[in-house]
Motif scaffolding. Structure first.
Motif, PDB file in Angstrom:
ATOM      1  N   GLN A 162      20.824   4.852  34.680  1.00 45.89           N
ATOM      2  CA  GLN A 162      20.356   3.514  35.039  1.00 45.89           C
ATOM      3  C   GLN A 162      21.372   2.450  34.634  1.00 45.89           C
ATOM      4  OE1 GLN A 162      17.053   2.341  36.424  1.00 45.89           O
ATOM      5  NE2 GLN A 162      17.412   4.376  37.246  1.00 45.89           N
ATOM      6  N   ALA A 163      21.973   2.644  33.470  1.00 44.29           N
ATOM      7  CA  ALA A 163      22.970   1.689  32.985  1.00 44.29           C
ATOM      8  C   ALA A 163      24.246   1.775  33.803  1.00 44.29           C
ATOM      9  CB  ALA A 163      23.269   1.950  31.512  1.00 44.29           C
ATOM     10  N   ALA A 164      24.682   3.000  34.114  1.00 42.49           N
ATOM     11  CA  ALA A 164      25.979   3.186  34.775  1.00 42.49           C
ATOM     12  C   ALA A 164      25.922   2.888  36.265  1.00 42.49           C
ATOM     13  CB  ALA A 164      26.462   4.619  34.555  1.00 42.49           C
ATOM     14  N   GLU A 165      24.861   3.319  36.948  1.00 39.92           N
ATOM     15  CA  GLU A 165      24.814   3.184  38.400  1.00 39.92           C
ATOM     16  C   GLU A 165      24.260   1.841  38.845  1.00 39.92           C
ATOM     17  OE1 GLU A 165      23.273   6.443  40.614  1.00 39.92           O
ATOM     18  OE2 GLU A 165      23.826   7.914  39.105  1.00 39.92           O
ATOM     19  N   LEU A 166      23.265   1.353  38.143  1.00 41.53           N
ATOM     20  CA  LEU A 166      22.595   0.122  38.567  1.00 41.53           C
ATOM     21  C   LEU A 166      22.908  -1.068  37.684  1.00 41.53           C
ATOM     22  CD1 LEU A 166      19.084   1.618  39.405  1.00 41.53           C
ATOM     23  CD2 LEU A 166      21.047   1.325  40.913  1.00 41.53           C
ATOM     24  N   GLY A 167      23.612  -0.828  36.566  1.00 46.06           N
ATOM     25  CA  GLY A 167      23.909  -1.919  35.657  1.00 46.06           C
ATOM     26  C   GLY A 167      22.657  -2.520  35.049  1.00 46.06           C
ATOM     27  N   ALA A 168      21.652  -1.683  34.771  1.00 43.09           N
ATOM     28  CA  ALA A 168      20.378  -2.170  34.240  1.00 43.09           C
ATOM     29  C   ALA A 168      20.590  -2.916  32.928  1.00 43.09           C
ATOM     30  CB  ALA A 168      19.418  -0.995  34.026  1.00 43.09           C
ATOM     31  N   ALA A 169      19.831  -3.981  32.754  1.00 43.56           N
ATOM     32  CA  ALA A 169      19.951  -4.807  31.555  1.00 43.56           C
ATOM     33  C   ALA A 169      19.466  -4.043  30.325  1.00 43.56           C
ATOM     34  CB  ALA A 169      19.138  -6.092  31.720  1.00 43.56           C
ATOM     35  N   ARG A 170      19.979  -4.438  29.159  1.00 45.40           N
ATOM     36  CA  ARG A 170      19.640  -3.750  27.917  1.00 45.40           C
ATOM     37  C   ARG A 170      18.141  -3.791  27.652  1.00 45.40           C
ATOM     38  NH1 ARG A 170      19.055  -5.116  22.490  1.00 45.40           N
ATOM     39  NH2 ARG A 170      19.677  -3.456  21.017  1.00 45.40           N
ATOM     40  N   ASN A 171      17.506  -4.939  27.866  1.00 43.88           N
ATOM     41  CA  ASN A 171      16.070  -5.047  27.616  1.00 43.88           C
ATOM     42  C   ASN A 171      15.263  -4.140  28.541  1.00 43.88           C
ATOM     43  OD1 ASN A 171      16.404  -6.863  25.554  1.00 43.88           O
ATOM     44  ND2 ASN A 171      16.023  -8.672  26.810  1.00 43.88           N
ATOM     45  N   THR A 172      15.724  -4.006  29.789  1.00 36.12           N
ATOM     46  CA  THR A 172      15.063  -3.107  30.737  1.00 36.12           C
ATOM     47  C   THR A 172      15.159  -1.667  30.260  1.00 36.12           C
ATOM     48  OG1 THR A 172      15.568  -4.578  32.587  1.00 36.12           O
ATOM     49  CG2 THR A 172      15.036  -2.295  33.130  1.00 36.12           C
ATOM     50  N   LEU A 173      16.354  -1.279  29.803  1.00 34.42           N
ATOM     51  CA  LEU A 173      16.555   0.084  29.306  1.00 34.42           C
ATOM     52  C   LEU A 173      15.700   0.354  28.077  1.00 34.42           C
ATOM     53  CD1 LEU A 173      20.433   0.375  29.702  1.00 34.42           C
ATOM     54  CD2 LEU A 173      18.680   1.337  31.201  1.00 34.42           C
ATOM     55  N   LEU A 174      15.620  -0.628  27.184  1.00 34.93           N
ATOM     56  CA  LEU A 174      14.791  -0.458  25.987  1.00 34.93           C
ATOM     57  C   LEU A 174      13.315  -0.287  26.351  1.00 34.93           C
ATOM     58  CD1 LEU A 174      16.414  -3.089  23.585  1.00 34.93           C
ATOM     59  CD2 LEU A 174      16.524  -0.603  23.372  1.00 34.93           C
ATOM     60  N   ALA A 175      12.867  -1.068  27.338  1.00 29.73           N
ATOM     61  CA  ALA A 175      11.468  -0.982  27.762  1.00 29.73           C
ATOM     62  C   ALA A 175      11.177   0.376  28.391  1.00 29.73           C
ATOM     63  CB  ALA A 175      11.153  -2.106  28.758  1.00 29.73           C
ATOM     64  N   TYR A 176      12.052   0.823  29.290  1.00 32.27           N
ATOM     65  CA  TYR A 176      11.884   2.143  29.901  1.00 32.27           C
ATOM     66  C   TYR A 176      11.905   3.232  28.835  1.00 32.27           C
ATOM     67  CZ  TYR A 176      12.384   0.606  34.776  1.00 32.27           C
ATOM     68  OH  TYR A 176      12.186   0.034  36.006  1.00 32.27           O
ATOM     69  N   GLY A 177      12.825   3.105  27.883  1.00 34.20           N
ATOM     70  CA  GLY A 177      12.934   4.101  26.826  1.00 34.20           C
ATOM     71  C   GLY A 177      11.645   4.203  26.014  1.00 34.20           C
ATOM     72  N   ARG A 178      11.082   3.054  25.645  1.00 35.22           N
ATOM     73  CA  ARG A 178       9.833   3.056  24.868  1.00 35.22           C
ATOM     74  C   ARG A 178       8.691   3.676  25.676  1.00 35.22           C
ATOM     75  NH1 ARG A 178      11.684  -2.136  23.175  1.00 35.22           N
ATOM     76  NH2 ARG A 178      10.482  -3.109  24.843  1.00 35.22           N
ATOM     77  N   ASP A 179       8.584   3.292  26.950  1.00 34.03           N
ATOM     78  CA  ASP A 179       7.505   3.816  27.783  1.00 34.03           C
ATOM     79  C   ASP A 179       7.617   5.329  27.960  1.00 34.03           C
ATOM     80  OD1 ASP A 179       6.654   1.239  28.027  1.00 34.03           O
ATOM     81  OD2 ASP A 179       7.373   0.950  30.078  1.00 34.03           O
ATOM     82  N   LEU A 180       8.818   5.810  28.208  1.00 29.91           N
ATOM     83  CA  LEU A 180       9.003   7.242  28.440  1.00 29.91           C
ATOM     84  C   LEU A 180       8.854   8.048  27.152  1.00 29.91           C
ATOM     85  CD1 LEU A 180      11.934   7.086  31.021  1.00 29.91           C
ATOM     86  CD2 LEU A 180       9.524   7.625  31.469  1.00 29.91           C
ATOM     87  N   GLN A 181       9.253   7.473  26.019  1.00 32.64           N
ATOM     88  CA  GLN A 181       9.040   8.150  24.741  1.00 32.64           C
ATOM     89  C   GLN A 181       7.543   8.282  24.460  1.00 32.64           C
ATOM     90  OE1 GLN A 181      11.104   9.598  22.767  1.00 32.64           O
ATOM     91  NE2 GLN A 181      13.150   8.796  23.176  1.00 32.64           N
ATOM     92  N   ASP A 182       6.798   7.249  24.777  1.00 33.14           N
ATOM     93  CA  ASP A 182       5.347   7.288  24.591  1.00 33.14           C
ATOM     94  C   ASP A 182       4.726   8.364  25.482  1.00 33.14           C
ATOM     95  OD1 ASP A 182       2.846   5.712  23.489  1.00 33.14           O
ATOM     96  OD2 ASP A 182       2.472   6.027  25.631  1.00 33.14           O
ATOM     97  N   PHE A 183       5.189   8.433  26.726  1.00 33.78           N
ATOM     98  CA  PHE A 183       4.709   9.446  27.674  1.00 33.78           C
ATOM     99  C   PHE A 183       5.042  10.850  27.170  1.00 33.78           C
ATOM    100  CE2 PHE A 183       5.333  11.329  32.165  1.00 33.78           C
ATOM    101  CZ  PHE A 183       4.025  11.808  32.178  1.00 33.78           C
ATOM    102  N   ALA A 184       6.262  11.033  26.676  1.00 33.81           N
ATOM    103  CA  ALA A 184       6.687  12.344  26.170  1.00 33.81           C
ATOM    104  C   ALA A 184       5.844  12.767  24.971  1.00 33.81           C
ATOM    105  CB  ALA A 184       8.172  12.309  25.803  1.00 33.81           C
TER     106      ALA A 184
END
Length: 313
Positions: free
Chosen positions: A12-34
């Motif tokens: 997401q960071a490399a291909e789409l240049g996703a913002a740091r806050n977006t990555l942190l939010a996705y990371g938290r959500d997916l960690q919770d799901f896992a």
């Protein structure tokens, strides 16, 4: 599951240049799901659609009170994170199906993809070539990367993993292996062919020296000393951001995916057939490609509003 999440976020960071806050939010959500899956002895590889729906129901139940709801992410954001993870997993071949594809969410207006204009692309290419005196090797490689990306509209993952065999013989067409292992042929522009021939000569010289020193030559067009054996998506994003600075363009406006959008938008603006663009982009559905007609419509509207003699503030 940790590896899936980290690799997805890197992409997401490399291909789409996703913002740091977006990555942190996705990371938290997916960690919770896992963590929720682990408690039920499930994982990303074995779950099905019903398991995802159970998780979303669990999230809704946890957010019944206003105070709890205010502290927790919305169902829509969690659903978005899960959908994107499994779309990525399917594209990477980690799963043979996408269990999230039929999940229902709130309807959302489709946003037009951001892109670069032709002048901005030219400035990026000029910036890549400008380093030739100080760093000739980097100039040849970076020029080849940008010329190929803009000439073909490849995904960045397809670009960095190109086998060197695809570049042999000064080809007029490039064979690209895309999503799901599907192959397609894309034509090469004369500048892209020239850049590829020049980089190939430099690359072959380096690889021959490596072979004579007892090393193993790489099978990739853009080799690297890393574990993957080829230039990574993250490294290419860094290169692109540096070139944007040299070109006088905000780095926030530049990403590999925006160059892919530029390829399609500029082709359509210059009269290319939509079906041909679909084939070159590797889109399975023409509806995905049709978004570029709306980009062009918006561009024409902006031209009228800003350049027509009767245009008003």
């Amino acid at each position: 599951m940790e590896r899936w999440i980290s690799t997805f976020l890197e992409a997401q960071a490399a291909e789409l240049g996703a913002a740091r806050n977006t990555l942190l939010a996705y990371g938290r959500d997916l960690q919770d799901f896992a963590a929720w899956l682990a408690r039920r002895k499930l994982d990303f590889l074995t779950l099905d659609q019903a398991d995802i729906e159970d998780y979303l129901t669990f999230c809704a139940d946890q957010g019944l009170s206003p105070s709890t709801r205010a502290r927790r992410p919305t169902r829509a954001r969690r659903l978005s994170a899960v959908r994107q993870l499994f779309r990525f997993a399917f594209d990477e071949g980690w799963r043979t199906d996408n269990p999230s594809i039929r999940l229902k969410g709130a309807t959302k207006a489709r946003t037009l993809p951001e892109t670069l204009n032709e002048d901005e692309v030219d400035r990026l290419l000029d910036a890549a070539r400008a380093a030739s005196a100080a760093r000739p090797r980097e100039a040849l490689r970076n020029t080849c990367l940008l010329e190929l990306l803009y000439a073909t509209g490849m995904r960045v993952s397809e670009l960095v993993t190109l086998p060197v065999a695809a570049a042999r013989g000064d080809p007029r067409m490039l064979l690209v292996r895309g999503k799901g292992g599907k192959e397609r042929l894309v034509p090469l522009s004369p500048p892209a062919r020239t850049a590829m021939v020049e980089w190939l000569a430099q690359r072959d010289t380096e690889q021959e020296a490596l072979r004579k020193a007892g090393g193993q030559p790489s099978r990739f067009l853009f080799p690297s000393h890393g574990a993957d054996g080829h230039l990574t998506r993250q490294h290419f994003l860094v290169i692109l951001k540096d070139l944007a600075v040299l070109a006088g363009i905000s780095p926030a406006r530049v990403s590999p995916h925006k160059l892919r959008h530029a390829f399609a938008t500029h082709l359509l603006a210059n009269g290319a057939d939509l079906r041909a663009i679909q084939t070159m982009l590797g889109h399975a559905d023409i509806a995905t490609t049709e978004i570029y007609t709306h980009v062009l419509d918006q561009h024409l509207k902006d031209l009228v509003l800003t350049h027509h003699p009767l245009a008003k503030d």
